[in-house]
Motif scaffolding. Structure first.
Motif, short mmCIF file in Angstrom:
data_model
loop_
_atom_site.label_atom_id
_atom_site.label_comp_id
_atom_site.label_asym_id
_atom_site.label_seq_id
_atom_site.Cartn_x
_atom_site.Cartn_y
_atom_site.Cartn_z
N PRO A 39 13.04 -52.73 -26.24
CA PRO A 39 11.62 -53.14 -26.32
C PRO A 39 10.83 -52.93 -25.04
CG PRO A 39 13.07 -54.83 -27.23
CD PRO A 39 13.94 -53.86 -26.51
N HIS A 40 11.46 -52.60 -23.94
CA HIS A 40 10.78 -52.51 -22.66
C HIS A 40 10.63 -51.07 -22.17
CE1 HIS A 40 11.34 -56.85 -22.53
NE2 HIS A 40 12.64 -56.67 -22.68
N THR A 41 10.89 -50.11 -23.02
CA THR A 41 10.77 -48.71 -22.60
C THR A 41 9.30 -48.29 -22.56
OG1 THR A 41 11.06 -48.02 -24.90
CG2 THR A 41 13.03 -48.11 -23.53
N GLY A 42 8.98 -47.49 -21.54
CA GLY A 42 7.64 -46.91 -21.43
C GLY A 42 6.54 -47.92 -21.18
N GLN A 43 6.82 -49.04 -20.52
CA GLN A 43 5.81 -50.05 -20.25
C GLN A 43 5.28 -49.90 -18.83
OE1 GLN A 43 4.69 -52.25 -22.51
NE2 GLN A 43 6.11 -51.51 -24.09
N ASP A 44 4.06 -50.44 -18.65
CA ASP A 44 3.44 -50.35 -17.32
C ASP A 44 4.13 -51.26 -16.31
OD1 ASP A 44 1.70 -48.52 -18.36
OD2 ASP A 44 0.08 -49.97 -18.68
N VAL A 45 4.61 -52.39 -16.74
CA VAL A 45 5.26 -53.33 -15.84
C VAL A 45 6.46 -53.94 -16.55
CG1 VAL A 45 3.82 -55.28 -16.52
CG2 VAL A 45 4.94 -55.31 -14.29
N VAL A 46 7.54 -54.10 -15.84
CA VAL A 46 8.76 -54.74 -16.33
C VAL A 46 9.13 -55.83 -15.32
CG1 VAL A 46 11.19 -54.48 -16.93
CG2 VAL A 46 9.56 -52.67 -17.52
N ILE A 47 9.32 -57.05 -15.83
CA ILE A 47 9.61 -58.21 -14.98
C ILE A 47 10.99 -58.74 -15.34
CG2 ILE A 47 8.85 -60.50 -14.27
CD1 ILE A 47 6.05 -59.72 -15.25
N ARG A 63 16.20 -61.63 -23.86
CA ARG A 63 17.13 -62.34 -22.96
C ARG A 63 18.55 -61.86 -23.24
NH1 ARG A 63 20.55 -66.44 -23.53
NH2 ARG A 63 19.79 -66.82 -25.64
N TYR A 64 19.24 -61.51 -22.17
CA TYR A 64 20.66 -61.16 -22.25
C TYR A 64 21.41 -62.12 -21.32
CZ TYR A 64 24.83 -58.30 -22.79
OH TYR A 64 26.09 -57.84 -23.11
N ALA A 65 22.03 -63.16 -21.94
CA ALA A 65 22.70 -64.22 -21.17
C ALA A 65 21.67 -64.90 -20.28
CB ALA A 65 23.90 -63.68 -20.41
N ASP A 66 21.79 -64.76 -18.96
CA ASP A 66 20.86 -65.41 -18.05
C ASP A 66 19.82 -64.46 -17.50
OD1 ASP A 66 22.70 -63.96 -16.65
OD2 ASP A 66 22.86 -65.38 -15.00
N ASP A 67 19.75 -63.22 -18.00
CA ASP A 67 18.75 -62.25 -17.55
C ASP A 67 17.55 -62.29 -18.50
OD1 ASP A 67 20.24 -61.41 -15.42
OD2 ASP A 67 21.24 -59.80 -16.53
N LEU A 68 16.38 -62.67 -17.97
CA LEU A 68 15.15 -62.73 -18.75
C LEU A 68 14.29 -61.52 -18.40
CD1 LEU A 68 14.29 -66.50 -18.10
CD2 LEU A 68 15.81 -65.53 -19.82
N THR A 69 13.79 -60.84 -19.40
CA THR A 69 13.02 -59.62 -19.18
C THR A 69 11.70 -59.71 -19.94
OG1 THR A 69 15.08 -58.36 -19.00
CG2 THR A 69 13.04 -57.11 -19.30
N PHE A 70 10.60 -59.41 -19.24
CA PHE A 70 9.27 -59.35 -19.83
C PHE A 70 8.68 -57.98 -19.49
CE2 PHE A 70 10.17 -63.76 -18.96
CZ PHE A 70 9.71 -64.42 -20.09
N SER A 71 7.90 -57.44 -20.39
CA SER A 71 7.24 -56.15 -20.14
C SER A 71 5.91 -56.12 -20.89
CB SER A 71 8.13 -54.99 -20.59
OG SER A 71 8.33 -55.03 -21.99
N ALA A 72 4.98 -55.32 -20.34
CA ALA A 72 3.67 -55.20 -20.97
C ALA A 72 2.97 -53.95 -20.44
CB ALA A 72 2.82 -56.44 -20.69
N SER A 73 1.92 -53.57 -21.12
CA SER A 73 1.09 -52.44 -20.71
C SER A 73 -0.38 -52.86 -20.82
CB SER A 73 1.36 -51.21 -21.58
OG SER A 73 2.69 -50.76 -21.42
N GLY A 74 -1.23 -52.09 -20.13
CA GLY A 74 -2.66 -52.34 -20.24
C GLY A 74 -3.11 -53.53 -19.43
N GLU A 75 -4.03 -54.31 -20.05
CA GLU A 75 -4.66 -55.41 -19.35
C GLU A 75 -3.67 -56.50 -18.94
OE1 GLU A 75 -8.19 -58.73 -20.14
OE2 GLU A 75 -7.70 -57.19 -21.64
N LYS A 116 16.34 -63.04 -7.30
CA LYS A 116 16.54 -62.05 -8.37
C LYS A 116 15.31 -61.93 -9.27
CE LYS A 116 21.56 -62.48 -8.57
NZ LYS A 116 22.74 -62.70 -9.43
N GLU A 117 14.18 -62.16 -8.70
CA GLU A 117 12.92 -61.99 -9.43
C GLU A 117 12.30 -60.66 -9.01
OE1 GLU A 117 8.68 -64.11 -9.09
OE2 GLU A 117 10.28 -65.45 -9.79
N ARG A 118 12.14 -59.77 -9.99
CA ARG A 118 11.65 -58.43 -9.68
C ARG A 118 10.48 -58.08 -10.62
NH1 ARG A 118 16.40 -54.27 -10.07
NH2 ARG A 118 16.68 -55.40 -12.04
#
Length: 674
Positions: free
Chosen positions: A251-259, A357-369, A397-399
């Motif tokens: 779900p996070h491929t090709g996004q403007d930002v990945v957190i 979420r994969y175990a304790d790894d949380l991932t957010f991603s979005a594009s645009g505004e 470990k916050e990126r």
């Protein structure tokens, strides 16, 4: 004309001529009270018994009357009766108390086989039986809160268990084994986990707590029969069938930002109370949820050597944590984080982000505004939600990865349209495959390595298959090289040997794999075909006897031993001329035999001196010599009589003979001189 009434003198004469019974019979027949052709009447059994009772009562009255005549004797009798009554009452009380203790111990012994009543301090408050829980909790709402929710269990398709005994039966183990696996001890001689460390990719070490096989079997049952039947949140991708790091990164491929965010000490931060809460939410009652939580948690303990004995010192029950290495831990985290996933999913949807979420790894991603303006708001609210749920965000470990740099999610690059392995990883794998290909030649200077460790061709093949699984186009060439390397004769021989050894192990082990056998409640079998050891059942309690009972038992044993012996062995060796007298006196009443038995008991334990004719002769010679030396014939006569008497009494001791002869000699000389 009627027969005249005989006078008293006539009756006395008739009694003297015959007997009283005959006269009574004749008078009864004369008066018509008894037929003449009938025999002499016999008293009825009831009359005989009544006569005996009256005689005993009369004797008792006589004894009381005799005691009343003597006040001192009466006081002694009363004191004796009171002492006897007190002893009897004391003995009855002791036997009653011993029986009560025995009944209580038996009830507890039977209850231990079917009920888990105690599992350590701080645990056992919720382990009451249904009857105890009914008595302890009067409120209906409280009983419903503590008890199981059968409707919820049926809705989820979970085993409907209401007690520890049912849980043990469903697992295929005994109640004693379930108690052993779930018992909490702050200080113990054994530990159910084997702990070791593994290096982290980012530095540091990760503590792994691997359960021992017996506990692991129980955890597999909990995983397959309980936890696996509950669906996790759609945002969770770790440790679930059909999901992986690839589905987590997609779900996070090709996004403007990945957190990326990470939870600090994810597994150790989940304590015993939260683990128990998961099973309570599934519908299990207080008792079953407590046992399941104990099986799935670990008491972190340190090993200490005390007086040559190894002891494991841990913490309290509330300090038990989720072990990283147990098969149940990943699924428990997924179920425990369902509310966290719902809250973060709602937050991400509100702000325009995608969340996984994969175990304790949380991932957010979005594009645009959203990628330009809402990253800070997202991070602040995510940190607040994590703390509100009982977790701590890892500050290191916050990126936040923008589109202009490499974006990674669980080790995969998501800058493109599909997840892929990084170019650096593919180059390292290609170099390792080349080194492994050249390793057999004489010109090879470097052995194949991967991340600083020597690797085998089979390991390189696994890495190539991983790259091919993520991106078939990128991994096709690498997989072909790894397969060609594995086909080398030496590597193939090693692989064939490994496959043969694996087949031998599978043929010699249990009919089902370990996890399937555990889920089917089947006891695993060792490689040699023997079953696992089982906890030894405690013996049933034995009734405690009082001192009086033990004394009676000893007396009974002596009587049985005396009855089993021959008459000669029981009463001593008898002379031949006395055996006929013993046979003639065997029919005498017991009162004639009692003195002999009393004398034998009095002499019991005193060794008898055997008769000796030479010693008798020496005694006689010594007596004659003593009389002749003193010129006193009386001393000689006494010495002869004494020697013969000691011979028949079996007392031929020199001390007795000489002492008596000297005393008599002194007396004779003294009287003669006087």
């Amino acid at each position: 004309m009627s027969t005249p009434q005989p006078s008293r003198a006539q009756i006395y004469e008739r009694i003297k001529a015959s007997s009283k019974q005959e006269v009574v019979l004749e008078e009864m027949q004369r008066m018509g009270f008894w037929p003449k052709d009938a025999g002499q009447p016999q008293p009825a059994a009831e009359l005989i018994q009544r006569e005996g009772e009256l005689q005993r009562e009369l004797q008792t009255l006589r004894n009381q009357f005799a005691a009343r005549k003597d006040p001192e004797r009466a006081l002694r009798e009363m004191r004796k009766q009171r002492m006897q009554a007190a002893r009897t009452q004391r003995e009855a009380t002791k036997r009653k108390q011993a029986q009560q203790r025995h009944d209580k111990a038996l009830a507890w012994h039977r209850e231990r086989a079917t009920h888990i009543g105690y599992l350590g301090p701080g645990i056992s408050a919720g382990l009451q039986t249904p009857a105890q829980d009914e008595a302890a909790v009067k409120s209906t709402s409280e009983r419903q809160r503590r008890g199981p929710d059968m409707a919820r269990l049926a809705r989820h398709g979970l085993p409907e268990l209401t007690s520890g005994a049912q849980l043990a039966e469903a697992m295929g183990v005994s109640v004693a084994e379930l108690r052993f696996l779930s018992f909490h001890r702050e200080v113990a001689r054994s530990h159910h986990y084997h702990s070791f460390t593994l290096p982290k990719k980012t530095g540091g070490e990760r503590l792994i707590s691997a359960p021992m096989p017996r506990l692991k079997r129980a955890q597999y049952w909990v995983l397959d029969q309980v936890l696996a039947k509950i669906p996790a949140h759609d945002a969770a991708h770790g440790f679930l069938a059909g999901r992986s790091i690839i589905s987590n990164a997609q779900p996070h491929t090709g996004q403007d930002v990945v957190i990326n965010l990470d939870v600090k000490d994810f597994f150790p931060s989940i304590a015993f109370g939260r683990i128990k809460g998961v099973f309570r939410q599934l519908g299990y009652g207080e008792s079953v949820a407590s046992v399941l939580a104990l099986l799935c948690s670990e008491n972190r303990a340190q090993a200490w050597l005390v007086d040559g004995e190894r002891l494991f010192v841990g913490g309290k029950a509330r300090e038990r944590v989720l072990p990283q290495g147990a098969p149940t831990s990943p699924m428990l985290t997924n179920l425990l984080c369902r509310r966290l996933d719902r809250r973060l999913q709602g937050l991400a949807a509100q702000l325009g982000f995608a969340y996984t979420r994969y175990a304790d790894d949380l991932t957010f991603s979005a594009s645009g505004e959203a990628a330009q303006e809402r990253v800070g708001a997202l991070l602040r609210r995510v940190r607040w939600i994590l703390r509100d749920e009982g977790f701590t965000p890892h500050p290191d470990k916050e990126r936040v990865m923008r589109k202009g740099r490499r974006q990674e999610v669980t080790g995969l690059v998501v800058n493109g349209a599909a997840p892929s392995v990084s170019r650096q990883t593919r180059r390292q794998l290609r170099a390792a495959l080349h080194q492994a290909t050249q390793a057999g030649s004489a010109s090879a200077a470097v052995a194949p390595h991967w991340q600083g460790q020597a690797v085998q061709p089979s390991q390189l093949l696994g890495l190539a298959q991983f790259v091919h699984q993520v991106d078939a186009k990128q991994g096709q060439a690498l997989l072909a090289s790894a397969q060609q390397l594995a086909a080398v004769p030496g590597a193939r021989v090693n692989q064939d040997l490994a496959d043969a050894a694996a087949r031998d192990r599978r043929a010699a082990t249990r009919p089902l794999p370990f996890r399937q056998a555990a889920a089917a409640a089947q006891a695993p079998v060792r490689a040699n075909g023997q079953a696992w050891w089982q906890p030894e059942e405690k013996a049933a309690p034995v009734l405690e006897h009082t001192d009086q009972q033990r004394k009676e038992q000893r007396q009974q044993l002596r009587r049985e031993a005396a009855a089993a012996q021959t008459p000669d062995a029981a009463w001593g060796r008898a002379e031949p001329h006395n055996r006929s007298a013993e046979r003639n006196s065997s029919q005498e009443p017991a009162s004639h035999v009692a003195p002999n038995r009393a004398s034998s008991r009095a002499n019991k334990g005193k060794p008898a001196t055997p008769r000796s004719l030479p010693r008798l002769g020496m005694h006689i010679l010594l007596g004659i010599a003593q009389g002749m030396s003193l010129n006193k014939p009386l001393i000689t006569v006494f010495a002869l009589a004494l020697a013969i008497t000691l011979y028949y009494m079996k007392k031929q001791r020199w001390g007795i003979f000489i002492g008596l002869v000297l005393v008599v000699s002194w007396l004779v000389i003294g009287f003669t001189a006087y």
